[in-house]
Design a protein around this motif. Sequence first.
Motif, PDB file in Angstrom:
ATOM      1  N   THR A  66       0.817  -1.215   0.000  1.00 41.99           N
ATOM      2  CA  THR A  66       0.000   0.000   0.000  1.00 41.99           C
ATOM      3  C   THR A  66       0.852   1.266   0.000  1.00 41.99           C
ATOM      4  O   THR A  66       0.316   2.358  -0.202  1.00 41.99           O
ATOM      5  N   ALA A  67       2.153   1.129   0.174  1.00 40.90           N
ATOM      6  CA  ALA A  67       3.044   2.290   0.121  1.00 40.90           C
ATOM      7  C   ALA A  67       3.149   2.869  -1.280  1.00 40.90           C
ATOM      8  O   ALA A  67       3.656   3.978  -1.464  1.00 40.90           O
ATOM      9  N   VAL A  68       2.640   2.145  -2.263  1.00 41.06           N
ATOM     10  CA  VAL A  68       2.653   2.655  -3.636  1.00 41.06           C
ATOM     11  C   VAL A  68       1.824   3.942  -3.742  1.00 41.06           C
ATOM     12  O   VAL A  68       1.982   4.707  -4.687  1.00 41.06           O
ATOM     13  N   SER A  69       0.998   4.210  -2.739  1.00 39.18           N
ATOM     14  CA  SER A  69       0.240   5.464  -2.734  1.00 39.18           C
ATOM     15  C   SER A  69       1.172   6.667  -2.729  1.00 39.18           C
ATOM     16  O   SER A  69       0.846   7.712  -3.306  1.00 39.18           O
ATOM     17  N   VAL A  70       2.340   6.547  -2.126  1.00 40.67           N
ATOM     18  CA  VAL A  70       3.318   7.641  -2.128  1.00 40.67           C
ATOM     19  C   VAL A  70       3.788   7.932  -3.552  1.00 40.67           C
ATOM     20  O   VAL A  70       3.944   9.093  -3.945  1.00 40.67           O
ATOM     21  N   VAL A  71       3.981   6.901  -4.329  1.00 41.11           N
ATOM     22  CA  VAL A  71       4.412   7.063  -5.715  1.00 41.11           C
ATOM     23  C   VAL A  71       3.323   7.770  -6.525  1.00 41.11           C
ATOM     24  O   VAL A  71       3.593   8.741  -7.239  1.00 41.11           O
ATOM     25  N   ALA A 129       0.889  15.084  -7.491  1.00 39.67           N
ATOM     26  CA  ALA A 129       1.277  16.396  -6.957  1.00 39.67           C
ATOM     27  C   ALA A 129       1.896  17.242  -8.064  1.00 39.67           C
ATOM     28  O   ALA A 129       1.644  18.444  -8.174  1.00 39.67           O
ATOM     29  N   ARG A 130       2.662  16.611  -8.907  1.00 39.67           N
ATOM     30  CA  ARG A 130       3.307  17.325 -10.013  1.00 39.67           C
ATOM     31  C   ARG A 130       2.319  17.630 -11.140  1.00 39.67           C
ATOM     32  O   ARG A 130       2.260  18.741 -11.645  1.00 39.67           O
ATOM     33  N   VAL A 168       8.283  19.239  -7.498  1.00 37.03           N
ATOM     34  CA  VAL A 168       8.758  18.036  -6.815  1.00 37.03           C
ATOM     35  C   VAL A 168      10.250  17.910  -7.087  1.00 37.03           C
ATOM     36  O   VAL A 168      10.671  17.780  -8.234  1.00 37.03           O
ATOM     37  N   ASN A 169      11.063  17.974  -6.025  1.00 37.37           N
ATOM     38  CA  ASN A 169      12.520  17.943  -6.216  1.00 37.37           C
ATOM     39  C   ASN A 169      13.014  16.521  -6.494  1.00 37.37           C
ATOM     40  O   ASN A 169      12.276  15.551  -6.354  1.00 37.37           O
ATOM     41  N   TRP A 170      14.262  16.411  -6.881  1.00 41.75           N
ATOM     42  CA  TRP A 170      14.807  15.126  -7.308  1.00 41.75           C
ATOM     43  C   TRP A 170      14.865  14.123  -6.160  1.00 41.75           C
ATOM     44  O   TRP A 170      14.743  12.921  -6.382  1.00 41.75           O
ATOM     45  N   GLN A 171      15.029  14.613  -4.919  1.00 40.45           N
ATOM     46  CA  GLN A 171      15.069  13.686  -3.782  1.00 40.45           C
ATOM     47  C   GLN A 171      13.720  12.987  -3.603  1.00 40.45           C
ATOM     48  O   GLN A 171      13.663  11.793  -3.297  1.00 40.45           O
ATOM     49  N   ARG A 172      12.643  13.726  -3.799  1.00 36.57           N
ATOM     50  CA  ARG A 172      11.308  13.131  -3.692  1.00 36.57           C
ATOM     51  C   ARG A 172      11.094  12.115  -4.805  1.00 36.57           C
ATOM     52  O   ARG A 172      10.521  11.050  -4.583  1.00 36.57           O
ATOM     53  N   TRP A 173      11.540  12.449  -6.037  1.00 37.83           N
ATOM     54  CA  TRP A 173      11.420  11.491  -7.143  1.00 37.83           C
ATOM     55  C   TRP A 173      12.225  10.230  -6.856  1.00 37.83           C
ATOM     56  O   TRP A 173      11.777   9.118  -7.142  1.00 37.83           O
ATOM     57  N   LEU A 174      13.430  10.416  -6.302  1.00 35.89           N
ATOM     58  CA  LEU A 174      14.270   9.267  -5.967  1.00 35.89           C
ATOM     59  C   LEU A 174      13.604   8.407  -4.899  1.00 35.89           C
ATOM     60  O   LEU A 174      13.610   7.170  -4.985  1.00 35.89           O
ATOM     61  N   GLY A 175      13.011   9.050  -3.903  1.00 37.86           N
ATOM     62  CA  GLY A 175      12.287   8.314  -2.863  1.00 37.86           C
ATOM     63  C   GLY A 175      11.104   7.549  -3.432  1.00 37.86           C
ATOM     64  O   GLY A 175      10.868   6.389  -3.084  1.00 37.86           O
TER      65      GLY A 175
END
Length: 120
Positions: free
Chosen positions: A81-86, A92-93, A100-107
């Motif tokens: 269910t963590a795929v909701s973050v993806v 959001a974008r 959305v910065n690159w760190q968020r994309w990497l996460g």
Amino acid sequence: MKWILVALVVGSTVLADLLQSFEMKRHGEVSDFGATGLKKLAETLARKKLVVLSICFMAVSFFAFIKLLTVADLSFAVPATAVSVVVETILARVVLKERVNWQRWLGAASIACGVYLVAA
């Protein structure tokens, strides 16, 4: 059955968060954190249809997650269910036009890889 429940949890979580974010951006910044200000804020938000709908989606997400736990192990349910973050990062974008910065994309990419490993 468990993948249907995962989709229900993810979908309703994403919709709830998206609706909350949209309505809070429309409402604007909260500056009065006193008892009167918070009471007024709660009354205002209770009349906002998107906030009420968001709460309904949160309830659906909660009960679907509880049902998921009856048919799958916790070690599967939480990572899946963590795929909701993806999905939320992408929306959001795209929908909310947030930066959305690159760190968020990497996460988000790391979480997607983790979900793939759990699903395999």
